[in-house]
Structure formats: structure tokens, C-alpha cells
Design a protein around this motif. Structure first.
Motif, PDB file in Angstrom:
ATOM      1  N   GLU A   1     -11.736   7.246   5.184  1.00 37.79           N
ATOM      2  CA  GLU A   1     -13.104   6.745   5.285  1.00 37.79           C
ATOM      3  C   GLU A   1     -13.722   6.624   3.898  1.00 37.79           C
ATOM      4  OE1 GLU A   1     -17.262   7.881   7.682  1.00 37.79           O
ATOM      5  OE2 GLU A   1     -15.610   9.322   7.535  1.00 37.79           O
ATOM      6  N   ASN A   2     -14.707   5.701   3.766  1.00 40.84           N
ATOM      7  CA  ASN A   2     -15.497   5.521   2.545  1.00 40.84           C
ATOM      8  C   ASN A   2     -14.663   5.087   1.347  1.00 40.84           C
ATOM      9  OD1 ASN A   2     -17.964   6.181   3.768  1.00 40.84           O
ATOM     10  ND2 ASN A   2     -17.608   8.374   3.465  1.00 40.84           N
ATOM     11  N   VAL A   3     -13.600   4.327   1.599  1.00 33.47           N
ATOM     12  CA  VAL A   3     -12.887   3.651   0.518  1.00 33.47           C
ATOM     13  C   VAL A   3     -13.653   2.365   0.200  1.00 33.47           C
ATOM     14  CG1 VAL A   3     -10.751   2.519  -0.183  1.00 33.47           C
ATOM     15  CG2 VAL A   3     -10.674   4.577   1.240  1.00 33.47           C
ATOM     16  N   THR A   4     -13.943   2.122  -1.063  1.00 29.73           N
ATOM     17  CA  THR A   4     -14.616   0.892  -1.460  1.00 29.73           C
ATOM     18  C   THR A   4     -13.570  -0.182  -1.729  1.00 29.73           C
ATOM     19  OG1 THR A   4     -16.487   2.084  -2.425  1.00 29.73           O
ATOM     20  CG2 THR A   4     -16.147  -0.188  -3.141  1.00 29.73           C
ATOM     21  N   VAL A   5     -13.586  -1.216  -0.890  1.00 27.21           N
ATOM     22  CA  VAL A   5     -12.675  -2.349  -1.042  1.00 27.21           C
ATOM     23  C   VAL A   5     -13.459  -3.486  -1.680  1.00 27.21           C
ATOM     24  CG1 VAL A   5     -11.143  -3.966   0.114  1.00 27.21           C
ATOM     25  CG2 VAL A   5     -11.367  -1.616   0.979  1.00 27.21           C
ATOM     26  N   THR A   6     -12.971  -3.973  -2.828  1.00 21.84           N
ATOM     27  CA  THR A   6     -13.660  -5.023  -3.571  1.00 21.84           C
ATOM     28  C   THR A   6     -12.764  -6.239  -3.671  1.00 21.84           C
ATOM     29  OG1 THR A   6     -14.876  -3.391  -4.872  1.00 21.84           O
ATOM     30  CG2 THR A   6     -14.763  -5.621  -5.753  1.00 21.84           C
TER      31      THR A   6
ATOM     32  N   ALA B   1      -8.776  -1.312  -3.858  1.00 21.35           N
ATOM     33  CA  ALA B   1      -9.262  -0.233  -2.987  1.00 21.35           C
ATOM     34  C   ALA B   1      -9.398   1.020  -3.844  1.00 21.35           C
ATOM     35  CB  ALA B   1      -8.304   0.003  -1.829  1.00 21.35           C
ATOM     36  N   SER B   2     -10.594   1.632  -3.823  1.00 24.76           N
ATOM     37  CA  SER B   2     -10.818   2.808  -4.675  1.00 24.76           C
ATOM     38  C   SER B   2     -11.553   3.887  -3.900  1.00 24.76           C
ATOM     39  CB  SER B   2     -11.613   2.425  -5.923  1.00 24.76           C
ATOM     40  OG  SER B   2     -12.868   1.874  -5.575  1.00 24.76           O
ATOM     41  N   HIS B   3     -11.172   5.107  -4.206  1.00 28.17           N
ATOM     42  CA  HIS B   3     -11.773   6.295  -3.588  1.00 28.17           C
ATOM     43  C   HIS B   3     -11.650   7.421  -4.609  1.00 28.17           C
ATOM     44  CE1 HIS B   3     -12.255   9.797  -0.943  1.00 28.17           C
ATOM     45  NE2 HIS B   3     -12.774   8.989  -0.040  1.00 28.17           N
ATOM     46  N   PRO B   4     -12.692   8.250  -4.757  1.00 28.58           N
ATOM     47  CA  PRO B   4     -12.639   9.280  -5.808  1.00 28.58           C
ATOM     48  C   PRO B   4     -11.516  10.296  -5.659  1.00 28.58           C
ATOM     49  CG  PRO B   4     -14.539   9.606  -4.353  1.00 28.58           C
ATOM     50  CD  PRO B   4     -13.983   8.264  -4.044  1.00 28.58           C
ATOM     51  N   MET B   5     -10.864  10.360  -4.476  1.00 28.77           N
ATOM     52  CA  MET B   5      -9.795  11.338  -4.265  1.00 28.77           C
ATOM     53  C   MET B   5      -8.419  10.685  -4.184  1.00 28.77           C
ATOM     54  SD  MET B   5     -11.971  13.594  -1.504  1.00 28.77           S
ATOM     55  CE  MET B   5     -10.544  14.498  -0.893  1.00 28.77           C
TER      56      MET B   5
ATOM     57  N   ASN C   1      -3.914  -4.723   4.025  1.00 28.53           N
ATOM     58  CA  ASN C   1      -3.939  -3.278   4.213  1.00 28.53           C
ATOM     59  C   ASN C   1      -3.580  -2.559   2.905  1.00 28.53           C
ATOM     60  OD1 ASN C   1      -4.490  -3.571   6.998  1.00 28.53           O
ATOM     61  ND2 ASN C   1      -2.310  -3.846   7.426  1.00 28.53           N
ATOM     62  N   PHE C   2      -3.978  -1.283   2.821  1.00 32.19           N
ATOM     63  CA  PHE C   2      -3.664  -0.456   1.659  1.00 32.19           C
ATOM     64  C   PHE C   2      -3.171   0.905   2.123  1.00 32.19           C
ATOM     65  CE2 PHE C   2      -6.768  -3.451  -0.005  1.00 32.19           C
ATOM     66  CZ  PHE C   2      -6.270  -3.764  -1.270  1.00 32.19           C
ATOM     67  N   ALA C   3      -2.182   1.456   1.395  1.00 24.87           N
ATOM     68  CA  ALA C   3      -1.750   2.846   1.567  1.00 24.87           C
ATOM     69  C   ALA C   3      -1.941   3.532   0.219  1.00 24.87           C
ATOM     70  CB  ALA C   3      -0.299   2.924   2.016  1.00 24.87           C
ATOM     71  N   LEU C   4      -2.975   4.382   0.108  1.00 24.84           N
ATOM     72  CA  LEU C   4      -3.354   4.958  -1.168  1.00 24.84           C
ATOM     73  C   LEU C   4      -2.647   6.287  -1.426  1.00 24.84           C
ATOM     74  CD1 LEU C   4      -7.209   4.306  -1.300  1.00 24.84           C
ATOM     75  CD2 LEU C   4      -5.311   2.821  -2.004  1.00 24.84           C
ATOM     76  N   THR C   5      -2.285   6.490  -2.688  1.00 22.32           N
ATOM     77  CA  THR C   5      -1.649   7.739  -3.118  1.00 22.32           C
ATOM     78  C   THR C   5      -2.714   8.779  -3.430  1.00 22.32           C
ATOM     79  OG1 THR C   5       0.210   6.519  -4.059  1.00 22.32           O
ATOM     80  CG2 THR C   5      -0.133   8.784  -4.832  1.00 22.32           C
TER      81      THR C   5
END
Length: 916
Positions: free
Chosen positions: A526-531, A563-567, A587-591
Motif C-alpha cells: 500500500e501507498n506506493v507512489t507510481v509516477t 514505483a517508489s516507497h520509502p521502505m 505491474n511491479f515487484a519491489l525489492t
């Protein structure tokens, strides 16, 4: 207004104890859902203010928030604003009707008065008692219970109105709005709402633009249905503005009399209005919520409550101006309403507030990331971007992590309409906000395809703003070259640039969506900023919901999507193609990043330190000043991390961060001067003595001459060089000493009660402004005007400062952050005495003198006579001719620069004496 007694905490504790022990109290609901919560769990749902009000009055109004919220995400996939609005309206009403039914049935059986809402899934219970409160809180379908908070509008900064111009007002041409008119776009086809104190719909600059006018420009026939609503109840049948604030802000949005008074940014737009405040500027959570509900689907004048009035989402405005805000920020009670309005394609603009120039001074809901928050600039230069207004509130927000405000607009000496066919030049971020709201009207009239695209429109306004490059303001954080930052956001709005950009993007549009998950767990994030940044120009952003899903409607073209998220580690995909009328999924799969955490403590005593912890990639955080705890998220890798505190030796270590792993790294910093234990705290009976060993270690290369002085919690050493037995210095170098001490000031009373200006103060009052005869520097800020509070304080802004004194420095729950407290107590000039001001030439020096002359404490006949004297060099003298028999035992004496910086002489201590 009487001061609460010291027994309040005890009585509140007793109330909670009684609640925990209640069994089937009288007045409870007839029944409740099965599996009700324990009373201890129920209490956790209740805002403490509600409990306090119940304790004091026996009953109170409160909001009951239901657990379930409507899923509004499908609205973002709909093409038109009309479709979005209808869907949101239907979804909200269905959810509220279904989930509130059981509770409403029980309230009906109990004979309790209430008002249900659907814009947010909550019910306002009126006059609820303790038993009812506890029964409702115990229900599992209830999420929380909050107070119906009261609100008082801050008065704008008023200046004499200048002559009527022969062209557009300078604030209008400053943002290039007249250049947009020349392009053929003036807001036509767009409806702009004001949620404010009301509206003079007969004003010549507003009447032809009021949607209720059926035959403009004469307006001989009007229809107020769907165009006017008064949640305050003062004028239920026709528009009225007994204050002027709502008329002034509306004039800046749409005002134009067809002649010389071209005062509005979007004169082609129509306006409607919901009065959420009285003529005195009073409002509450209930009035603001009712107006937001009306904005979503305006109803006609037959409305008497839910289910009446024929609400129609097709009559909703396109954007809403909100030139108001809850003081102090952090008031999260309107977020559901604003999210619903945005899902319906209605853009919500909010003024930042007038509590600058300190940081973290935003008002709510201007501190919500969802809204378009507007600060103020001075436009006297005539050329963008202007200069930041000193009063304009700054970020960061205590609620959300973005930079605030979003943008700036002219907010000083804004000439606009006032009730009664008059005009006035007012100032404040309330005056800046309507410029931004009206800009939305210009943009959507230029590109109707964008109408209802809230996030895309805000992005364009931010991207085309002109940065206030080099204006660091109060250095509240961020980029001061191009923005964003917490002083001026992205810069000052440029109407021409914004319209040109939206025109360049005004072509076919498609949809981009996707889901963002954790690469290691596959759980949604949740709360990933997609630009989505368009190769041809322009970018759009959207945050993921609880399911990790995002969706946005954007012009066709080729995009780079991040896609960015502080964690998590940022992810980027290039060459994403969006085609007109089709859906593109990315879609994104973030590390996961790794978390570095730990404690920064004093090496000798072990207490926590407020340290700056910095990694060599530039990531910085500040540790908790009480515990020393810090945490930061870093990409996997090896880092050099440093912890530093003034007057301590910094410590640097090397740490290795792994994806998804928490790594602890503590720091124990050595003080230049170590005092063990620090501070020394001893409680003694009168006449008793106590001896304890202490160790003072000097780690500096030079000798250290010191003395002991009192600090919160005990005694600690400080360097010699100031006045013996004096307080301070604080971080700004302020110290104090009194006339009883060696080297202290001589008592030399200056009497002004027979010659000075009587400020005419009553109980809980203040006087603003008093023009100083010189520039007075206070905690690094140059001051030219004073406010004088009846409760023994001097400060520097147009605001009321509360009567309940507190320690210095302290939180901003008493109305003002920077002040001089000569005798901060509950004083009552309406019961006797008076407060005076005079500029006095004393021994060739102009002094500013404020005297409280024989002013009694509230509820007593015990008077205080004392004075505050300001010197041109920044010195402050407090003199006490008669501190009353209390001698300061219920007062605060000291100065405060902000919530963390100040110098206290005494707090609730009988420390004052006559001729001191």
C-alpha cells in the motif's frame, strides 16, 4: 472562562475507573450486536476529548465512525466526471445505509437525536450520555468515536482598499490569468464552489456568475436550489454573508462586474456556495462535513435531513475552495470526505494557514497529501514568482510525508468583493487559495477532457509553478532551487503555463493500471507512489491502495513509469505505451530495503540524545530526543553512518544492509563536558541537607570554568561568563536574571495607565495589531507588529492565545508558538483594571511598553499590575509593581521562540514579588 482545577486528572481517572466497572448501566441501547467488546477495548475507541466533555457536562455530541468504508477505486476507471460522481454517490449511500442500519434502529428505539452521513460513514449523535457512549463503543461495527470539534475562523489581514483600477487587478495579471483570457479561456463551463462564511449573491462582481442567476447579467430571476446551502442554519433560504470572508474569496475566483472591477481569475466560471461557518466565523466538524456532503451531490432547499432534498451529483461543482483550516494541524477527521470528493472528480483546494514563518505550522486539512494546498506570496514586484509571505504556514505535515504547501499564490493586499457592494484589500493564505481554485476553472475550460482528472490536474499545476529559487524561507526542508520544499512547495502558480501544458496534453486518453507487490513475499504494498512521466512532457502520479492496485487516466503516449516507497528500492520501466481508449497494465515487484535502527545515547549517563544520523548516500534522520531511537531504510549495500550531536564527539561506523533485514546499530556519544549523574535530582524537606558525589569530566583541550544552575529535573553545570544565578542561555543565546541578583536590572517602573492607549480588552481577548516604533528581533525573526493577549502575553500574529498556561517550551495547543509570557494566567480585564500600550522615549531611547494595570485573576478580586518593555536592541524587561497574592503560583513567566525553544523563568511557582 475559568481555569480547570488540579483535580481534573484525578476526576477523569475516576470516571474511567467507573466506566470499567459498569454493568448494564441505565440509558444504554436496547440491544447491541453479538460479540460486543470489553469496556476496556471500547474505551480505546473513544477520543479523550469526548470523555472530558461527558465528565464536565454529563452529555455531549460525538461522531460514531463505522468500520466499513465504501470501495471507491472503480470510480478512477470511469471516463467522465459525471460517471465518477454518480458512482461515488451511489456507493457511499449504499454502504452507509447498509452498515448504519442496525445502530440507527437502536438509536431510534432509545429516542436519541442523531444525524447520519454518507460522505464519510459516520453518525453524529447529539446529547449522548456516558451509558450511551460506552454501549456504542462496545459495538464491533464501530471503528472509533470522536468529538464534534469547534472551529473559529482567523480574521484576515485587512488594509484600506485602493482605488478601482481601469484594468485587471495586479494579483490577476501577476499570475498571467489575463493572458489566458486572451487565449480564449476564462473558465466557461466550469462550476467553482466556496465552502466559507456565505455569499453576497447581489454583489455586482458576483451576481452574474452565481449559478442561481437565471438571466445574467440582470439576474432578475434567481433559483437557489442546488446553488446555496447554509450548514450553519443562519440563512436557510437565500445566500447571506454576515462576515465577508466568503464573498471576498468568491470574488477572487470569479468576480467581474463587466467594467473596471475585474477581480476574479476565472470570470467565465459559475459559482455556488455552502456556508460552513456563521457570520462570526464559527464552525464545527458537523458544519464542515455537511458542506462536503452537499458538494458531492447538492440538494434543493426542501432538504430537512438525509433522504430529503433530492440530492443530485450532476449538480456538483468541479472544484471547491476551502479558505479555512483547523489550527495546529494534525486533524485527520475530513480525510474520508476529501477522498470521496476526489474519487468523484471534484478537486479540493485548501489554504495552508497564517501561522508562518515557523515550520510545521500547517492547518488541517491543508496538511493532507490529497488536497491542493496553497501558500501565500507578495506580488508587489509584478513579476513571478514574488516573495514568500512571512505569515504563510510551512510544512512538514504531522500527518503525511509529502512537501507542503503544494504551490503559492498572491495573498497580500488582495482587492476583492465585500458584502454591500463594497470592496476591501485583505491578506492571508485565505486570499491566496481562490487563485489556485480558479486556475482549475481556466484549465478545465481549456481542456474539458481533463475535467474530473484531479491528480493529473494537480500535477500540471505543480509542474508549471515558478520556483522561488534562492528564497530559503525558514529552511523547513527540501529543494530550494527547483522545489519541492516545505516553505514554498513547487513555486507560484503560472496560469498561462498551466493552460499551455494542459492544452499540449489535451488529446486522446487511455488508462494505465497495475499492482505492486513485495518481491520476496508477493504481498501487495500500500501507498506506493507510481509516477508516469510522458516522453513528450508531463507526469502523473497515483498511490496504490490496500490491495497494491493503482490506476490513472492519462494522455496517450510513451511513458517511463516508476514505483517508489520509502521502505523499498525504486523500480522503473521505460517505453510503456498508453493508447487512446485502451487499458495498459504495468505491474511491479519491489525489492525490500533493509532497516537500520538503534539508539543514540550519552556515553556517561545513558540517556537518549536528539542526534542527526546520516548515511553516506545522503539519507538522514533525527533520533527521538527522549529515547534516542532512530530508524532509516536503505538500499542493500555497505554504508558509512555517522551520529552527531552538538557538544559531543561524533561517532562513525560501517554497516552492511541486506534486503528485508533489520540491522541494529547503537551509538554512545561522549560529551565534551561529562557530568555524572546528570542532572542531579534531590527532593528535600525544608531545612534538610544532602550530599552526593558527582564526576565532572572535561574532554576538551581547554580549561572549563563552570557553575551549577537549575534545569528541568535537577541541577547541571554550565559555563561561566554570563550573570551568576541567571537562566540560560537557550539555543538563541537568551538569558535571564532578576533585580534581586548581582548584576541584574534595576527596578524602574514606567507608568502608562494615565497616558497610554487603552486596548479595551475583555475576558479571553486580544488586540492586534500594534505597530512598533522600531524593528524588534525575536528568535531570529524581525518583528514590526505586536498582539497583546488579555491573559498576560505579548506575541506577534493575529491570533487568540489561550488562558491555560503551560511550561516553556511547549506544544502549540494554546494558540500561538512564539510569545513573551510576562504573567501568563487566566486574567480577566472585564472584571476590573485595563491593559495599555504606549511608545515611551526613555533616556533618549524609544521603548514599547505594555502594562496590565490592576487586572484581576478570573473569578477573584486579586489584581495584577506588571509591564512588558521591549528595547530596540532585542532586550526584554519584565517589571512587577504588584504580582498579586498569587505571586505567579498559577502563571508561566518566560519567552518562547517555537515549540522546542524557549527560556522559562518560572511555571506555577510563587517566584514573583513587588518591585521585581
Amino acid at each position: 472562562m475559568s481555569k480547570k482545577s488540579l483535580s481534573r486528572f484525578l476526576s477523569l481517572f475516576m470516571l474511567l475507573s467507573m466506566m470499567l466497572g459498569m454493568v448494564a448501566p441505565a440509558g444504554a441501547l436496547a440491544s447491541a450486536p453479538e460479540a460486543t467488546l470489553s469496556q476496556e477495548d471500547a474505551l480505546a475507541k473513544i477520543e479523550p476529548l469526548v470523555l472530558t466533555q461527558i465528565e464536565s457536562e454529563g452529555q455531549t455530541d460525538f461522531f460514531v465512525w463505522m468500520v466499513e468504508k465504501a470501495d471507491l477505486s472503480p470510480a478512477y476507471e470511469l471516463e467522465t466526471k459525471e460517471e465518477k460522481g454518480q458512482f461515488v454517490f451511489d456507493a457511499l449511500r449504499e454502504t452507509a445505509a447498509r452498515t448504519q442500519a442496525a445502530l440507527r434502529d437502536e438509536l431510534d428505539k432509545s429516542g436519541v437525536e442523531y444525524r447520519p452521513y454518507y460522505i464519510a460513514n459516520k453518525i453524529l449523535v447529539r446529547g449522548g450520555n456516558q451509558a450511551l457512549l460506552m454501549d456504542i463503543a462496545a459495538r464491533p461495527d464501530v471503528a472509533e468515536i470522536t468529538a464534534n470539534h469547534k472551529f473559529q475562523l482567523q480574521e484576515p489581514i485587512k488594509s484600506p482598499a485602493g482605488p478601482s483600477p481601469l484594468a485587471v487587478e495586479t494579483n490577476i495579471s501577476f499570475i498571467n490569468a489575463d493572458d489566458v483570457w486572451a487565449m480564449g479561456y476564462d473558465g466557461s463551463g466550469i462550476v467553482l464552489a466556496g465552502n466559507d462564511t456565505g455569499l453576497d449573491d447581489d454583489h455586482p462582481t458576483i451576481s452574474p456568475h452565481y449559478r442561481g442567476c437565471q438571466d445574467p447579467p440582470t439576474c432578475s430571476v434567481v433559483d437557489h436550489n442546488y446553488n446555496w446551502w447554509d450548514a450553519s442554519g443562519e440563512s436557510p433560504s437565500e445566500p447571506y454573508d454576515g462576515h465577508g470572508h466568503g464573498t471576498h474569496t468568491t470574488g477572487t475566483m470569479v468576480g467581474d462586474d463587466g467594467g473596471t472591477n475585474q477581480i476574479g481569475v476565472a470570470p467565465g466560471a459559475q459559482t455556488i456556495h455552502c456556508s460552513n461557518m456563521t457570520a462570526s466565523g464559527n464552525g464545527s466538524d458537523a458544519t464542515f462535513t455537511e458542506c462536503f456532503e452537499w458538494d458531492l451531490a447538492p440538494w434543493d432547499l426542501s432538504y430537512t435531513g438525509p433522504g430529503t432534498g433530492n440530492p443530485d451529483p450532476a449538480m456538483a461543482p468541479d472544484a471547491i475552495n476551502n479558505s479555512w483550516g483547523y489550527w495546529g494541524g494534525g486533524a485527520d477527521q475530513f480525510r474520508d470526505e476529501i477522498q470521496a470528493l476526489h474519487a468523484a472528480g471534484i478537486l479540493v483546494e485548501v489554504s495552508a494557514g497564517n501561522e508562518g514563518s515557523n515550520c510545521s505550522t500547517l492547518r488541517s486539512p491543508g496538511d493532507y497529501q490529497e488536497v491542493l494546498t496553497t501558500g501565500s506570496v507578495n506580488h508587489a514586484s509584478g513579476t513571478l514568482p514574488g516573495t514568500i509571505s512571512g505569515f504563510s504556514s510551512r510544512g512538514p505535515s504531522s500527518l503525511d510525508g509529502n512537501y507542503f504547501p503544494d504551490i503559492m499564490a498572491p495573498g497580500e493586499n488582495i482587492r476583492s468583493a465585500l458584502p454591500g457592494n463594497s470592496y476591501g484589500s485583505w491578506g492571508g493564505t485565505s486570499m491566496a487559495g481562490p487563485h489556485a481554485t480558479a486556475l482549475i476553472g481556466l484549465m478545465w475550460s481549456a481542456c474539458p477532457a481533463f475535467q474530473g482528472d484531479v491528480n493529473g490536474t494537480i500535477d500540471i499545476i505543480r509542474q508549471t509553478a515558478v520556483p522561488l529559487t534562492g528564497q530559503n524561507g525558514s529552511n523547513c526542508g527540501g529543494d530550494y532551487t527547483t522545489g519541492p520544499n516545505n516553505d514554498w512547495g513547487m513555486g507560484t502558480i503560472d496560469a498561462e503555463a498551466a493552460v499551455n501544458m494542459i492544452l499540449s496534453l489535451c488529446s486522446g486518453q487511455g488508462n494505465l493500471d497495475g499492482t505492486v507487490t513485495d518481491s520476496s513475499t508477493t504481498n501487495p504494498i500500500e501507498n506506493v507512489t507510481v509516477t508516469a512521466a510522458r516522453d513528450a512532457g508531463g507526469s502523473w502520479s497515483q498511490d496504490t491502495d490496500v490491495t497494491g492496485y493503482y490506476t490513472m487516466t492519462i494522455p496517450n503516449g510513451v511513458y517511463t513509469v516508476t514505483a517508489s516507497h520509502p521502505m523499498y528500492v525504486d523500480a522503473e520501466v521505460t517505453g510503456v505505451v498508453v493508447v487512446t481508449g485502451t487499458l495498459t497494465t504495468q505491474n511491479f515487484a519491489l525489492t525490500p530495503m533493509g532497516m537500520l535502527y538503534g539508539y543514540v545515547t550519552d556515553y556517561d549517563n545513558g540517556f537518549g540524545l536528539e542526534a542527526t544520523v546520516t548515511a553516506d548516500d545522503g539519507t538522514t534522520t533525527t533520533s527521538n530526543p527522549s529515547t534516542g531511537y532512530y530508524e532509516m531504510y536503505l538500499d542493500p549495500g555497505t554504508y558509512t553512518v555517522t551520529a552527531s550531536v552538538p557538544d559531543y564527539a561524533a561517532e562513525t561506523v560501517t554497516v552492511t544492509i541486506s534486503s528485508g533485514v533489520n540491522t541494529q546499530q547503537d551509538f554512545a556519544l561522549q560529551a565534551a563536558i561529562a557530568f555524572v549523574p546528570s542532572p542531579v535530582h534531590v527532593t528535600l524537606d525544608m531545612g534538610a541537607m544532602y550530599t552526593t558525589p558527582v564526576t565532572l569530566t572535561n574532554r576538551m583541550a581547554t580549561p572549563y570554568d563552570f557553575q551549577f544552575y537549575e534545569v528541568p529535573g535537577g541541577f547541571a553545570p554550565t559555563a561561566l561568563g554570563g550573570v551568576l544565578d541567571a537562566g540560560g542561555p537557550d539555543p538563541y543565546g537568551y538569558t535571564f536574571t532578576d533585580s534581586d541578583e548581582a548584576g541584574g536590572p534595576a527596578f524602574d517602573w514606567i507608568e502608562i495607565s494615565g497616558t497610554g492607549l487603552d486596548l479595551g480588552q475583555s475576558d479571553d481577548d486580544y488586540y492586534w495589531p500594534i505597530d512598533l516604533p522600531f524593528t524588534f528581533n525575536f528568535y531570529g525573526t524581525d518583528i514590526t507588529q505586536l498582539a497583546v493577549g488579555s491573559n498576560g502575553t505579548v506575541y506577534f500574529e493575529d491570533a487568540y492565545m489561550g488562558f491555560v498556561n503551560a511550561p516553556i517550551p511547549g506544544s502549540n495547543n494554546y494558540g500561538v508558538n512564539a510569545f513573551i509570557a510576562g504573567y501568563w494566567d487566566d486574567l480577566n480585564p472585564s472584571a476590573g483594571g485595563a491593559v495599555y500600550y504606549e511608545t515611551v522615549n526613555y533616556k533618549g531611547v524609544d521603548l514599547a511598553v505594555v502594562e496590565w494595570y490592576q487586572v484581576p485573576h478570573y473569578g477573584t478580586s486579586d489584581p495584577v499590575t506588571y509591564e512588558v518593555i521591549l528595547f530596540p536592541n532585542g532586550s526584554i524587561l519584565l517589571q512587577y509593581l504588584d504580582p498579586s497574592t498569587e505571586a505567579g503560583s498559577g502563571a508561566t513567566v518566560g519567552i518562547q521562540g517555537d515549540t522546542s525553544t524557549g527560556l522559562q523563568y518560572s511555571y506555577n511557582t510563587a517566584s514573583l514579588a513587588a518591585d521585581l
